[in-house]
Write a protein that holds these residues in place. Structure first.
Motif, PDB file in Angstrom:
ATOM      1  N   VAL A 120       0.812  -1.216   0.000  1.00 11.73           N
ATOM      2  CA  VAL A 120       0.000   0.000   0.000  1.00 11.73           C
ATOM      3  C   VAL A 120       0.849   1.271   0.000  1.00 11.73           C
ATOM      4  CG1 VAL A 120      -1.653   1.345   1.357  1.00 11.73           C
ATOM      5  CG2 VAL A 120      -1.979  -1.125   1.062  1.00 11.73           C
ATOM      6  N   ALA A 121       1.862   1.332   0.864  1.00  5.52           N
ATOM      7  CA  ALA A 121       2.611   2.581   1.047  1.00  5.52           C
ATOM      8  C   ALA A 121       3.256   3.088  -0.249  1.00  5.52           C
ATOM      9  CB  ALA A 121       3.652   2.422   2.147  1.00  5.52           C
ATOM     10  N   PRO A 122       3.962   2.255  -1.016  1.00  9.25           N
ATOM     11  CA  PRO A 122       4.554   2.771  -2.258  1.00  9.25           C
ATOM     12  C   PRO A 122       3.506   3.257  -3.257  1.00  9.25           C
ATOM     13  CG  PRO A 122       5.583   0.690  -1.627  1.00  9.25           C
ATOM     14  CD  PRO A 122       4.380   0.858  -0.768  1.00  9.25           C
ATOM     15  N   ALA A 123       2.344   2.582  -3.293  1.00 12.10           N
ATOM     16  CA  ALA A 123       1.287   3.005  -4.226  1.00 12.10           C
ATOM     17  C   ALA A 123       0.768   4.387  -3.865  1.00 12.10           C
ATOM     18  CB  ALA A 123       0.152   1.985  -4.215  1.00 12.10           C
ATOM     19  N   LEU A 124       0.710   4.705  -2.564  1.00 12.99           N
ATOM     20  CA  LEU A 124       0.273   6.023  -2.127  1.00 12.99           C
ATOM     21  C   LEU A 124       1.384   7.059  -2.278  1.00 12.99           C
ATOM     22  CD1 LEU A 124      -1.694   5.076   1.124  1.00 12.99           C
ATOM     23  CD2 LEU A 124      -2.638   5.701  -1.107  1.00 12.99           C
ATOM     24  N   GLU A 125       2.617   6.653  -2.000  1.00 13.39           N
ATOM     25  CA  GLU A 125       3.750   7.581  -2.129  1.00 13.39           C
ATOM     26  C   GLU A 125       3.899   8.093  -3.550  1.00 13.39           C
ATOM     27  OE1 GLU A 125       7.106   5.394  -0.768  1.00 13.39           O
ATOM     28  OE2 GLU A 125       6.642   5.659   1.368  1.00 13.39           O
ATOM     29  N   ALA A 126       3.500   7.299  -4.532  1.00 10.81           N
ATOM     30  CA  ALA A 126       3.666   7.679  -5.937  1.00 10.81           C
ATOM     31  C   ALA A 126       2.619   8.683  -6.415  1.00 10.81           C
ATOM     32  CB  ALA A 126       3.636   6.431  -6.822  1.00 10.81           C
ATOM     33  N   VAL A 127       1.653   9.024  -5.551  1.00 12.55           N
ATOM     34  CA  VAL A 127       0.666  10.044  -5.944  1.00 12.55           C
ATOM     35  C   VAL A 127       1.385  11.384  -6.079  1.00 12.55           C
ATOM     36  CG1 VAL A 127      -1.384  11.318  -5.221  1.00 12.55           C
ATOM     37  CG2 VAL A 127      -1.262   8.835  -4.856  1.00 12.55           C
ATOM     38  N   ASP A 128       1.276  12.003  -7.242  1.00 15.37           N
ATOM     39  CA  ASP A 128       1.926  13.284  -7.509  1.00 15.37           C
ATOM     40  C   ASP A 128       1.215  14.387  -6.720  1.00 15.37           C
ATOM     41  OD1 ASP A 128       2.444  15.873  -8.717  1.00 15.37           O
ATOM     42  OD2 ASP A 128       3.369  14.794 -10.382  1.00 15.37           O
ATOM     43  N   PRO A 129       1.900  15.093  -5.810  1.00 13.32           N
ATOM     44  CA  PRO A 129       1.223  16.111  -4.993  1.00 13.32           C
ATOM     45  C   PRO A 129       0.637  17.261  -5.809  1.00 13.32           C
ATOM     46  CG  PRO A 129       3.613  16.224  -4.698  1.00 13.32           C
ATOM     47  CD  PRO A 129       3.331  14.975  -5.468  1.00 13.32           C
ATOM     48  N   PHE A 130       1.290  17.620  -6.904  1.00 11.41           N
ATOM     49  CA  PHE A 130       0.764  18.698  -7.746  1.00 11.41           C
ATOM     50  C   PHE A 130      -0.486  18.246  -8.494  1.00 11.41           C
ATOM     51  CE2 PHE A 130       5.351  19.432  -7.327  1.00 11.41           C
ATOM     52  CZ  PHE A 130       5.337  20.698  -6.770  1.00 11.41           C
ATOM     53  N   GLU A 131      -0.469  17.006  -8.971  1.00 14.70           N
ATOM     54  CA  GLU A 131      -1.654  16.466  -9.635  1.00 14.70           C
ATOM     55  C   GLU A 131      -2.798  16.307  -8.634  1.00 14.70           C
ATOM     56  OE1 GLU A 131      -1.919  12.202 -10.947  1.00 14.70           O
ATOM     57  OE2 GLU A 131      -1.862  13.160 -12.924  1.00 14.70           O
ATOM     58  N   LEU A 132      -2.470  15.874  -7.400  1.00 18.69           N
ATOM     59  CA  LEU A 132      -3.478  15.722  -6.361  1.00 18.69           C
ATOM     60  C   LEU A 132      -4.164  17.056  -6.077  1.00 18.69           C
ATOM     61  CD1 LEU A 132      -4.812  14.036  -4.053  1.00 18.69           C
ATOM     62  CD2 LEU A 132      -2.895  14.771  -2.610  1.00 18.69           C
ATOM     63  N   ARG A 133      -3.361  18.107  -5.916  1.00 18.18           N
ATOM     64  CA  ARG A 133      -3.946  19.422  -5.642  1.00 18.18           C
ATOM     65  C   ARG A 133      -4.758  19.919  -6.842  1.00 18.18           C
ATOM     66  NH1 ARG A 133      -3.551  23.255  -1.849  1.00 18.18           N
ATOM     67  NH2 ARG A 133      -4.045  25.380  -2.497  1.00 18.18           N
ATOM     68  N   ARG A 134      -4.285  19.647  -8.051  1.00 15.22           N
ATOM     69  CA  ARG A 134      -5.036  20.051  -9.235  1.00 15.22           C
ATOM     70  C   ARG A 134      -6.407  19.359  -9.271  1.00 15.22           C
ATOM     71  NH1 ARG A 134      -1.349  19.134 -12.434  1.00 15.22           N
ATOM     72  NH2 ARG A 134      -1.915  17.102 -13.289  1.00 15.22           N
ATOM     73  N   ASP A 221      -2.660   5.020 -11.555  1.00 16.46           N
ATOM     74  CA  ASP A 221      -3.458   5.185 -10.350  1.00 16.46           C
ATOM     75  C   ASP A 221      -2.995   4.198  -9.281  1.00 16.46           C
ATOM     76  OD1 ASP A 221      -5.001   2.603 -10.821  1.00 16.46           O
ATOM     77  OD2 ASP A 221      -5.585   3.738 -12.600  1.00 16.46           O
ATOM     78  N   VAL A 222      -3.492   4.386  -8.081  1.00 21.12           N
ATOM     79  CA  VAL A 222      -3.080   3.574  -6.929  1.00 21.12           C
ATOM     80  C   VAL A 222      -3.412   2.100  -7.143  1.00 21.12           C
ATOM     81  CG1 VAL A 222      -3.555   3.121  -4.481  1.00 21.12           C
ATOM     82  CG2 VAL A 222      -3.182   5.477  -5.268  1.00 21.12           C
ATOM     83  N   THR A 223      -4.605   1.816  -7.630  1.00 19.80           N
ATOM     84  CA  THR A 223      -5.013   0.419  -7.821  1.00 19.80           C
ATOM     85  C   THR A 223      -4.098  -0.294  -8.812  1.00 19.80           C
ATOM     86  OG1 THR A 223      -7.306   1.024  -7.365  1.00 19.80           O
ATOM     87  CG2 THR A 223      -6.930  -1.091  -8.446  1.00 19.80           C
ATOM     88  N   SER A 224      -3.798   0.348  -9.923  1.00 21.42           N
ATOM     89  CA  SER A 224      -2.916  -0.276 -10.922  1.00 21.42           C
ATOM     90  C   SER A 224      -1.527  -0.503 -10.357  1.00 21.42           C
ATOM     91  CB  SER A 224      -2.845   0.611 -12.167  1.00 21.42           C
ATOM     92  OG  SER A 224      -4.116   0.759 -12.770  1.00 21.42           O
ATOM     93  N   ARG A 225      -1.032   0.431  -9.551  1.00 19.38           N
ATOM     94  CA  ARG A 225       0.297   0.246  -8.939  1.00 19.38           C
ATOM     95  C   ARG A 225       0.273  -0.910  -7.946  1.00 19.38           C
ATOM     96  NH1 ARG A 225       0.326   6.012  -9.458  1.00 19.38           N
ATOM     97  NH2 ARG A 225      -0.459   6.346  -7.339  1.00 19.38           N
ATOM     98  N   MET A 226      -0.820  -1.065  -7.217  1.00 21.86           N
ATOM     99  CA  MET A 226      -0.926  -2.210  -6.305  1.00 21.86           C
ATOM    100  C   MET A 226      -0.937  -3.521  -7.084  1.00 21.86           C
ATOM    101  SD  MET A 226      -3.625  -0.619  -3.521  1.00 21.86           S
ATOM    102  CE  MET A 226      -3.984  -2.196  -2.750  1.00 21.86           C
ATOM    103  N   LEU A 227      -1.690  -3.557  -8.186  1.00 23.66           N
ATOM    104  CA  LEU A 227      -1.724  -4.769  -9.005  1.00 23.66           C
ATOM    105  C   LEU A 227      -0.370  -5.067  -9.629  1.00 23.66           C
ATOM    106  CD1 LEU A 227      -5.178  -4.299 -10.761  1.00 23.66           C
ATOM    107  CD2 LEU A 227      -4.541  -6.163  -9.214  1.00 23.66           C
ATOM    108  N   GLY A 228       0.438  -4.032  -9.832  1.00 25.60           N
ATOM    109  CA  GLY A 228       1.765  -4.229 -10.402  1.00 25.60           C
ATOM    110  C   GLY A 228       2.836  -4.582  -9.389  1.00 25.60           C
ATOM    111  N   HIS A 229       2.460  -4.677  -8.123  1.00 21.47           N
ATOM    112  CA  HIS A 229       3.435  -5.033  -7.086  1.00 21.47           C
ATOM    113  C   HIS A 229       3.989  -6.423  -7.370  1.00 21.47           C
ATOM    114  CE1 HIS A 229       5.219  -4.673  -3.088  1.00 21.47           C
ATOM    115  NE2 HIS A 229       4.841  -5.919  -2.844  1.00 21.47           N
ATOM    116  N   PRO A 230       5.301  -6.627  -7.204  1.00 24.35           N
ATOM    117  CA  PRO A 230       5.894  -7.908  -7.603  1.00 24.35           C
ATOM    118  C   PRO A 230       5.409  -9.110  -6.804  1.00 24.35           C
ATOM    119  CG  PRO A 230       7.508  -6.513  -6.480  1.00 24.35           C
ATOM    120  CD  PRO A 230       6.331  -5.652  -6.783  1.00 24.35           C
TER     121      PRO A 230
END
Length: 420
Positions: A120-134, A221-230
């Motif tokens: 979970v943590a890496p998937a959330l860390e990868a959220v772009d803060p500028f995109e999030l605020r936008r 997105d977060v879900t796709s990054r979680m599914l891509g976890h090794p």
């Protein structure tokens, strides 16, 4: 993956005769005084009774809460130890909060918990803060556009209850159209009423649909990054972790927005910031985390062996509820009603210890809440309550503290259509 085994208890402990019912209007109308009375009568660890005559302990001492959240061996997240399982009915309304078979980041321990954190943590860390605020600014503008020309609005249902789930939907992978129904289900789940079980089923089905969609067409997105976890995870694990992210991300953030707006609209100290826009938003948000925190009580911990805490004798298998707001008012560590204006962050609003809310999740919640408040004040600088302050009411939950409604009036302004 290991499955939690339940300890068998031939005679589950009954509630103490002096146990405090964890229900009633005072949790909504006067929690600070209620916690003071609990502390005076029982000390820092209070015997309480949950719906269905289920006993538990509520930790309201700051030092005791720090000890409980820091010692995961003695006060574990292993709900299989609970000595009340033999008497918990299948339709118990609080069951979704204390689920006996959830292999998720919330309800696993030890190496298994760390395995979920690493998903979970890496998937959330990868959220772009500028995109999030936008995203937050765009969605806030769109929500305000729907009522800004009317000169009045209800800021909880029309704004605070929608903004977090819609922004989270963008970063997690949900379409905007699903946001309102998801928000309704999550709020019903948290309130623990008759529709809690059905809302939990709806939320589970929504996560399964999301998982299938992103497996077929991954995105940024977060879900796709979680599914891509090794490391492989089961669909149930993905679904439960997504539920945890969505519920924990939406509910407290929604109430953080609502409680902060209530404070700024009712406290003369913040009157200047309304007309000035963003001046004291951070101060109001931090004060809310101390004095009016969205998560008042958090479940739970289970006692691994007989012990003592705060002068109370606890049995192995007893449930502990984390009284975050009660601990914030502990007179041994701070004076109730006093908040360090410079920003005292030693609160428990994001919990503490190994199971503290992951830091990336905290940053996401703060960005959504702060952006939502700032955009609202920018767009409606003369916003004011349209009802007397004493008519405002709170959500019917001892666990979460938020506004049921926040009716306001303001000078009508034109919509911006996403362009400011």
């Amino acid at each position: 993956m290991t499955t939690t085994q339940h300890t068998q208890h031939p005679q589950p402990p009954a509630p103490r005769p002096d146990a405090v019912p964890l229900s009633g209007p005072r949790f909504h109308t006067d929690p600070a005084e209620l916690y003071r009375e609990m502390r005076q009568r029982h000390g820092s660890v209070v015997p309480v009774v949950l719906p269905g005559d289920i006993p538990a302990w509520l930790v309201v001492g700051y030092r005791e809460l720090h000890h409980v959240t820091g010692d995961t061996n003695l006060f574990t997240r292993d709900m299989g130890l609970w000595n009340q399982w033999p008497v918990i009915p299948a339709d118990w309304p609080l069951l979704p909060m204390v689920n006996r078979r959830q292999p998720s980041i919330y309800y696993t321990v030890g190496a298994e918990h760390q395995r979920h954190v690493e998903l979970v943590a890496p998937a959330l860390e990868a959220v772009d803060p500028f995109e999030l605020r936008r995203h937050a600014e765009q969605i806030a503008d769109a929500l305000i556009d729907a009522f800004c020309g009317q000169g009045e609005a209800e800021l909880i249902g029309d704004y605070a209850k929608l903004l977090p789930i819609l922004v989270l939907g963008r970063v997690i992978g949900f379409p905007d159209a699903e946001g309102p129904e998801l928000a309704q289900a999550i709020n019903a789940l948290a309130d623990g009423g008759e529709d809690a079980i059905a809302s939990h089923a709806y939320l589970t089905a929504a996560m399964r649909r999301l998982l299938a969609t992103k497996r077929a067409a991954p995105g940024a997105d977060v879900t796709s990054r979680m599914l891509g976890h090794p490391e492989p995870f089961t669909d149930e694990e993905y679904v439960l972790d997504l539920q945890a992210i969505v519920a924990a991300g939406h509910l407290p953030t929604s109430d953080w927005i609502g409680n902060s707006l209530r404070l700024m609209l009712t406290d003369d100290r913040f009157a200047a910031s309304l007309s000035g826009g963003r001046h004291s938003v951070g101060e109001a948000m931090n004060e809310v985390l101390w004095e009016d925190t969205p998560t008042q009580i958090l479940a739970g911990r289970w006692v691994a062996r007989d012990t003592q805490l705060g002068g109370q004798r606890l049995q192995a298998g007893d449930m502990l509820l984390l009284g975050l707001q009660g601990a914030h008012g502990d007179p041994q560590v701070r004076h109730p009603g006093h908040v360090d204006a410079g920003g005292n962050n030693a609160h428990f609003s994001f919990s503490h210890g190994e199971f503290r809310c992951p830091f990336p999740a905290q940053e996401i919640a703060e960005a959504i809440a702060r952006t939502g408040i700032e955009v609202l004040l920018d767009r409606l600088p003369d916003v004011d309550l349209s009802v007397p302050q004493d008519e405002l009411t709170r959500r019917p939950s001892p666990f979460l503290r938020g506004m049921t409604a926040l009716p306001v009036r303001f000078t009508p302004t034109p919509a911006v259509g996403g362009q400011r």
